[in-house]
Design a protein around this motif. Sequence first.
Motif, PDB file in Angstrom:
ATOM      1  N   VAL A 244      33.302  30.781  47.254  1.00 44.86           N
ATOM      2  CA  VAL A 244      33.146  30.967  45.803  1.00 44.86           C
ATOM      3  C   VAL A 244      34.447  30.623  45.089  1.00 44.86           C
ATOM      4  O   VAL A 244      34.460  29.930  44.075  1.00 44.86           O
ATOM      5  CB  VAL A 244      32.720  32.413  45.489  1.00 44.86           C
ATOM      6  CG1 VAL A 244      32.606  32.614  43.973  1.00 44.86           C
ATOM      7  CG2 VAL A 244      31.401  32.746  46.163  1.00 44.86           C
ATOM      8  N   ASP A 245      35.555  31.120  45.649  1.00 43.37           N
ATOM      9  CA  ASP A 245      36.860  30.927  45.009  1.00 43.37           C
ATOM     10  C   ASP A 245      37.323  29.471  44.998  1.00 43.37           C
ATOM     11  O   ASP A 245      38.206  29.110  44.213  1.00 43.37           O
ATOM     12  CB  ASP A 245      37.924  31.769  45.726  1.00 43.37           C
ATOM     13  CG  ASP A 245      37.757  33.247  45.450  1.00 43.37           C
ATOM     14  OD1 ASP A 245      37.113  33.600  44.446  1.00 43.37           O
ATOM     15  OD2 ASP A 245      38.282  34.065  46.239  1.00 43.37           O
TER      16      ASP A 245
ATOM     17  N   THR B  11      48.511  41.365  48.092  1.00 46.90           N
ATOM     18  CA  THR B  11      48.422  40.669  46.810  1.00 46.90           C
ATOM     19  C   THR B  11      49.797  40.575  46.148  1.00 46.90           C
ATOM     20  O   THR B  11      50.188  39.518  45.626  1.00 46.90           O
ATOM     21  CB  THR B  11      47.440  41.399  45.875  1.00 46.90           C
ATOM     22  OG1 THR B  11      46.180  41.538  46.517  1.00 46.90           O
ATOM     23  CG2 THR B  11      47.256  40.616  44.578  1.00 46.90           C
ATOM     24  N   VAL B  12      50.531  41.684  46.172  1.00 48.76           N
ATOM     25  CA  VAL B  12      51.877  41.683  45.576  1.00 48.76           C
ATOM     26  C   VAL B  12      52.786  40.727  46.349  1.00 48.76           C
ATOM     27  O   VAL B  12      53.571  39.974  45.735  1.00 48.76           O
ATOM     28  CB  VAL B  12      52.465  43.108  45.559  1.00 48.76           C
ATOM     29  CG1 VAL B  12      53.927  43.082  45.112  1.00 48.76           C
ATOM     30  CG2 VAL B  12      51.651  44.006  44.626  1.00 48.76           C
TER      31      VAL B  12
ATOM     32  N   TRP C  10      43.049  31.838  44.168  1.00 49.50           N
ATOM     33  CA  TRP C  10      43.640  30.736  44.945  1.00 49.50           C
ATOM     34  C   TRP C  10      43.846  31.121  46.401  1.00 49.50           C
ATOM     35  O   TRP C  10      43.563  30.346  47.306  1.00 49.50           O
ATOM     36  CB  TRP C  10      44.958  30.349  44.286  1.00 49.50           C
ATOM     37  CG  TRP C  10      45.680  29.205  44.928  1.00 49.50           C
ATOM     38  CD1 TRP C  10      45.180  27.970  45.200  1.00 49.50           C
ATOM     39  CD2 TRP C  10      47.040  29.197  45.350  1.00 49.50           C
ATOM     40  NE1 TRP C  10      46.150  27.171  45.761  1.00 49.50           N
ATOM     41  CE2 TRP C  10      47.309  27.909  45.869  1.00 49.50           C
ATOM     42  CE3 TRP C  10      48.080  30.130  45.323  1.00 49.50           C
ATOM     43  CZ2 TRP C  10      48.559  27.544  46.367  1.00 49.50           C
ATOM     44  CZ3 TRP C  10      49.317  29.763  45.809  1.00 49.50           C
ATOM     45  CH2 TRP C  10      49.549  28.483  46.332  1.00 49.50           C
ATOM     46  N   ARG C  11      44.340  32.304  46.649  1.00 45.72           N
ATOM     47  CA  ARG C  11      44.587  32.748  48.026  1.00 45.72           C
ATOM     48  C   ARG C  11      43.454  33.611  48.594  1.00 45.72           C
ATOM     49  O   ARG C  11      43.490  33.960  49.767  1.00 45.72           O
ATOM     50  CB  ARG C  11      45.904  33.529  48.123  1.00 45.72           C
ATOM     51  CG  ARG C  11      47.153  32.690  47.967  1.00 45.72           C
ATOM     52  CD  ARG C  11      47.272  31.601  49.050  1.00 45.72           C
ATOM     53  NE  ARG C  11      46.533  30.404  48.697  1.00 45.72           N
ATOM     54  CZ  ARG C  11      46.263  29.403  49.531  1.00 45.72           C
ATOM     55  NH1 ARG C  11      46.652  29.454  50.779  1.00 45.72           N
ATOM     56  NH2 ARG C  11      45.597  28.346  49.115  1.00 45.72           N
ATOM     57  N   SER C  12      42.466  33.958  47.794  1.00 46.68           N
ATOM     58  CA  SER C  12      41.315  34.746  48.274  1.00 46.68           C
ATOM     59  C   SER C  12      41.761  35.867  49.215  1.00 46.68           C
ATOM     60  O   SER C  12      41.608  35.762  50.436  1.00 46.68           O
ATOM     61  CB  SER C  12      40.303  33.841  48.989  1.00 46.68           C
ATOM     62  OG  SER C  12      39.705  32.937  48.120  1.00 46.68           O
ATOM     63  N   ILE C  13      42.292  36.928  48.657  1.00 43.72           N
ATOM     64  CA  ILE C  13      42.881  38.002  49.453  1.00 43.72           C
ATOM     65  C   ILE C  13      41.909  38.495  50.526  1.00 43.72           C
ATOM     66  O   ILE C  13      42.293  38.786  51.654  1.00 43.72           O
ATOM     67  CB  ILE C  13      43.309  39.179  48.551  1.00 43.72           C
ATOM     68  CG1 ILE C  13      44.182  38.680  47.390  1.00 43.72           C
ATOM     69  CG2 ILE C  13      44.042  40.229  49.369  1.00 43.72           C
ATOM     70  CD1 ILE C  13      45.436  37.942  47.823  1.00 43.72           C
TER      71      ILE C  13
ATOM     72  N   PHE D 192      52.702  28.641  52.002  1.00 40.39           N
ATOM     73  CA  PHE D 192      51.512  29.300  51.491  1.00 40.39           C
ATOM     74  C   PHE D 192      50.337  29.255  52.464  1.00 40.39           C
ATOM     75  O   PHE D 192      49.210  29.569  52.086  1.00 40.39           O
ATOM     76  CB  PHE D 192      51.095  28.680  50.150  1.00 40.39           C
ATOM     77  CG  PHE D 192      51.961  29.128  49.010  1.00 40.39           C
ATOM     78  CD1 PHE D 192      51.877  30.420  48.514  1.00 40.39           C
ATOM     79  CD2 PHE D 192      52.869  28.259  48.429  1.00 40.39           C
ATOM     80  CE1 PHE D 192      52.678  30.839  47.465  1.00 40.39           C
ATOM     81  CE2 PHE D 192      53.680  28.673  47.378  1.00 40.39           C
ATOM     82  CZ  PHE D 192      53.585  29.968  46.891  1.00 40.39           C
ATOM     83  N   ASP D 193      50.569  28.879  53.708  1.00 39.13           N
ATOM     84  CA  ASP D 193      49.526  28.973  54.723  1.00 39.13           C
ATOM     85  C   ASP D 193      49.418  30.418  55.163  1.00 39.13           C
ATOM     86  O   ASP D 193      50.382  30.999  55.668  1.00 39.13           O
ATOM     87  CB  ASP D 193      49.849  28.084  55.927  1.00 39.13           C
ATOM     88  CG  ASP D 193      49.690  26.608  55.607  1.00 39.13           C
ATOM     89  OD1 ASP D 193      48.911  26.294  54.691  1.00 39.13           O
ATOM     90  OD2 ASP D 193      50.341  25.780  56.266  1.00 39.13           O
TER      91      ASP D 193
END
Length: 284
Positions: free
Chosen positions: A187-188, A98-99, A151-154, A263-264
């Motif tokens: 969902v995201d 996430t970071v 946005w990135r759905s960790i 961001f892929d």
Amino acid sequence: MVSWHLFFPWIREIFKILNIGSNRQLADAFIELQDYCRKEMEEHEATLDPNNIRDFIDGYLLEIEKRKADPNTTFKKDILIDVARGFFGAGSETVRVTVDWMLLVCAAFPEVKKRIKAEIDEVVGQERFPTWQDRLSMPFTEAALAELMRWRSIIPLNLTRYTLEDTQIKGYFVPKHTEVLAVLWAVDHDTKLWGKDADEYKPERFLREGGGKFVKPEFAIPFSYGKRSCPGKALAEIEVFLYPVAILQKFDLQPPPGQEIDFDGELGINLQPKKQELCFILRH
């Protein structure tokens, strides 16, 4: 990449039989971690004081004792070892990922970075380390982090769940002994929930009152939902806030000259960013 181990167990068994790939190394790592957690549990049992609960293991051991007369209890030592083992992966790797994503966002979106730094300078300053309480006065920073996790759905695919009895969920029948996999990415990125621009990164989704208030809708569920949601949620939220804020307090982030941020993601248990370089420039 270990997602296939989780979601395609029949492939895992074939690899195990043929001893193909990194399966042996992964199995050895799991066994070593399991042995470590078992030893910790045994040490906690030997020194357990009901009047001085030191940590999660102490609390779980007390619950086992309270429910030992219940034949249907799910509080068992083997489960405690499994849950404790899970804290190592889920409690550290997801925070790091996430970071990593958030730092890439700050390098790729200068306006987002500018607004976060403005809140840092106003609320925290340069003389002290940021605290968890600071978030209450930093709505845009909280919104930027919440939007990143959406946005990135960790965790795009939640860990599998298993039904112990027949059940009904909103008209759908789920039989006993069924493995259930929740697709959190769906969902995201549901346009009915987030709008037609659900695939875009927009922290403003989480802001109200002209941008002065952070509001998190109930369908923002990066830590899953219900009784089986992430037990490390409280700690993870603190870490995910403090790490980026502490970094941006001291450094400006930029992509290397002539390069763009990619961001892929790459899917394992979580959605990781691809390895790429960033420039950390000392602010003061």
